[in-house]
Motif scaffolding. Structure first.
Motif, mmCIF file in Angstrom:
data_model
loop_
_atom_site.group_PDB
_atom_site.id
_atom_site.type_symbol
_atom_site.label_atom_id
_atom_site.label_comp_id
_atom_site.label_asym_id
_atom_site.label_seq_id
_atom_site.Cartn_x
_atom_site.Cartn_y
_atom_site.Cartn_z
ATOM 1 N N PRO A 145 -0.327 4.862 3.958
ATOM 2 C CA PRO A 145 0.427 5.076 2.699
ATOM 3 C C PRO A 145 1.912 5.139 2.926
ATOM 4 O O PRO A 145 2.337 6.211 3.553
ATOM 5 C CB PRO A 145 -0.147 6.365 2.515
ATOM 6 C CG PRO A 145 -0.481 7.230 3.933
ATOM 7 C CD PRO A 145 -1.072 5.939 4.751
ATOM 8 N N GLY A 146 2.484 4.028 2.182
ATOM 9 C CA GLY A 146 4.018 4.140 2.439
ATOM 10 C C GLY A 146 4.551 5.545 1.791
ATOM 11 O O GLY A 146 5.659 5.788 2.152
ATOM 12 N N LYS A 183 -1.580 3.889 -5.880
ATOM 13 C CA LYS A 183 -1.994 3.587 -4.838
ATOM 14 C C LYS A 183 -1.368 1.974 -4.156
ATOM 15 O O LYS A 183 -1.301 1.921 -2.967
ATOM 16 C CB LYS A 183 -3.593 3.371 -4.763
ATOM 17 C CG LYS A 183 -4.282 4.572 -5.096
ATOM 18 C CD LYS A 183 -5.813 4.385 -5.080
ATOM 19 C CE LYS A 183 -6.566 5.706 -4.995
ATOM 20 N NZ LYS A 183 -8.081 5.514 -5.279
ATOM 21 N N GLN A 184 -1.104 1.186 -5.115
ATOM 22 C CA GLN A 184 -0.390 0.063 -4.616
ATOM 23 C C GLN A 184 0.711 -0.126 -5.517
ATOM 24 O O GLN A 184 0.742 -0.014 -6.783
ATOM 25 C CB GLN A 184 -1.354 -0.977 -4.549
ATOM 26 C CG GLN A 184 -2.565 -1.076 -3.636
ATOM 27 C CD GLN A 184 -3.450 -2.055 -3.533
ATOM 28 O OE1 GLN A 184 -3.991 -2.540 -4.489
ATOM 29 N NE2 GLN A 184 -3.836 -2.828 -2.204
ATOM 30 N N ILE A 185 1.622 -1.207 -5.138
ATOM 31 C CA ILE A 185 2.811 -1.452 -5.973
ATOM 32 C C ILE A 185 2.580 -2.917 -6.032
ATOM 33 O O ILE A 185 2.521 -3.867 -4.978
ATOM 34 C CB ILE A 185 4.185 -1.107 -5.004
ATOM 35 C CG1 ILE A 185 4.201 0.212 -4.682
ATOM 36 C CG2 ILE A 185 5.252 -1.604 -5.922
ATOM 37 C CD1 ILE A 185 4.052 1.118 -5.811
ATOM 38 N N ASN A 198 0.792 -1.319 0.058
ATOM 39 C CA ASN A 198 -0.094 0.134 0.077
ATOM 40 C C ASN A 198 0.934 1.226 -0.087
ATOM 41 O O ASN A 198 1.482 1.285 0.743
ATOM 42 C CB ASN A 198 -0.922 -0.047 1.395
ATOM 43 C CG ASN A 198 -1.927 -1.078 1.148
ATOM 44 O OD1 ASN A 198 -2.756 -1.479 0.173
ATOM 45 N ND2 ASN A 198 -2.145 -1.909 2.308
ATOM 46 N N TRP A 199 0.700 2.054 -1.190
ATOM 47 C CA TRP A 199 1.726 3.184 -1.524
ATOM 48 C C TRP A 199 1.026 4.488 -1.224
ATOM 49 O O TRP A 199 1.364 5.037 -0.206
ATOM 50 C CB TRP A 199 2.487 2.907 -2.488
ATOM 51 C CG TRP A 199 3.203 4.061 -3.084
ATOM 52 C CD1 TRP A 199 3.478 4.838 -3.842
ATOM 53 C CD2 TRP A 199 4.650 4.155 -2.165
ATOM 54 N NE1 TRP A 199 4.618 5.565 -3.923
ATOM 55 C CE2 TRP A 199 5.295 5.258 -2.874
ATOM 56 C CE3 TRP A 199 5.496 3.687 -1.269
ATOM 57 C CZ2 TRP A 199 6.618 5.624 -2.496
ATOM 58 C CZ3 TRP A 199 6.720 3.988 -0.791
ATOM 59 C CH2 TRP A 199 7.268 5.197 -1.483
ATOM 60 N N GLY A 200 0.393 4.868 -2.363
ATOM 61 C CA GLY A 200 -0.290 6.227 -2.731
ATOM 62 C C GLY A 200 -1.625 6.416 -1.975
ATOM 63 O O GLY A 200 -2.489 7.134 -2.500
ATOM 64 N N PHE A 201 -2.038 5.649 -1.188
ATOM 65 C CA PHE A 201 -3.516 5.735 -0.508
ATOM 66 C C PHE A 201 -3.553 7.244 -0.023
ATOM 67 O O PHE A 201 -2.763 7.588 0.728
ATOM 68 C CB PHE A 201 -3.832 4.458 0.387
ATOM 69 C CG PHE A 201 -4.367 3.292 -0.384
ATOM 70 C CD1 PHE A 201 -5.519 3.388 -1.024
ATOM 71 C CD2 PHE A 201 -3.639 2.166 -0.154
ATOM 72 C CE1 PHE A 201 -5.862 2.083 -1.824
ATOM 73 C CE2 PHE A 201 -3.873 1.005 -0.995
ATOM 74 C CZ PHE A 201 -5.162 1.046 -1.545
#
Length: 223
Positions: free
Chosen positions: A33-34, A83-85, A16-19
């Protein structure tokens, strides 16, 4: 690292990256959000003297229990704010990290799991394809140092929640029963016998042109 300058130190994040950095995601969905954590992490380290750091990302699929990583969900984009990787955009992500935080960054992918079951649907063929596909993307990308697979055998604590990520089936007591199709793929996908064990799955779901699916594809590396 303070004792040996060549030691590599990693921040380890889930996919979970850009949430949005809102209570809806951090409280309701139990995630963070990472992207924003990493920005703050880097800022703090710079304030303390610019300590070098590396990235360990866990590129799980989206949706997480659907192993068909070649199908792009709306949460997966080739952008620094995706949002996700997942395995589908992890090459872009590795390049983005180096451009953003420095070319000296090392990027590893130490944990990724691909479920052989999605809801009530058996996806062993798809899992076998996804294992090879994800590995090949990482193997032929010079910005990625390592790709690690999550689990050798299904685990009851995960299957009870719908995750069947092992390469082998297991009984309710976490004892090996029989291999899945992905076990054979995993064994041979980086050997000279890769084609006879992998090609049928890759062809079925990705087509015949691997060069268009795997940037830098060079099977002679396995000989």
């Amino acid at each position: 690292k303070s004792r040996w300058r060549n030691a590599r130190t990693y921040i380890s994040l889930d996919h979970n990256w850009g949430f949005p950095n809102t209570s809806e995601w951090t409280t309701t969905y139990k995630t963070y959000p990472g992207l924003y954590l990493t920005q703050d992490f880097d800022k703090d380290l710079k304030n303390q003297g610019g300590i070098h750091w590396d990235m360990a990302m866990h590129p799980y699929p989206s949706p997480e229990q659907d192993c068909k990583v070649w199908v792009r969900s709306s949460a997966v984009t080739n952008s620094g704010t995706s949002k996700q990787i997942t395995p589908l955009n992890m090459s872009y992500f590795a390049s983005y990290l180096k451009k953003t935080y420095g070319s000296g960054m090392h990027v590893i992918l130490p944990e990724s799991g691909l479920s052989s079951k999605y809801g009530s649907t058996n996806q062993e063929d798809q899992q076998a394809c996804a294992v090879a596909y994800s590995y090949y993307i990482a193997e032929f990308n010079r910005n990625i140092d390592m790709y690690g697979y999550h689990r050798e055998m299904d685990k009851s604590g995960e299957t009870s929640g719908g995750w069947y990520m092992g390469l082998y089936h297991a009984d309710g007591k976490d004892t090996y029963t029989k291999p899945k199709k992905s076990a054979d793929v995993f064994k041979y996908m980086d050997t000279k016998s890769y084609s006879s064990h992998v090609s049928s799955y890759m062809k079925k779901y990705l087509g015949t042109s691997w060069t268009s699916k795997i940037p830098g594809w060079n099977p002679s590396k396995f000989k």
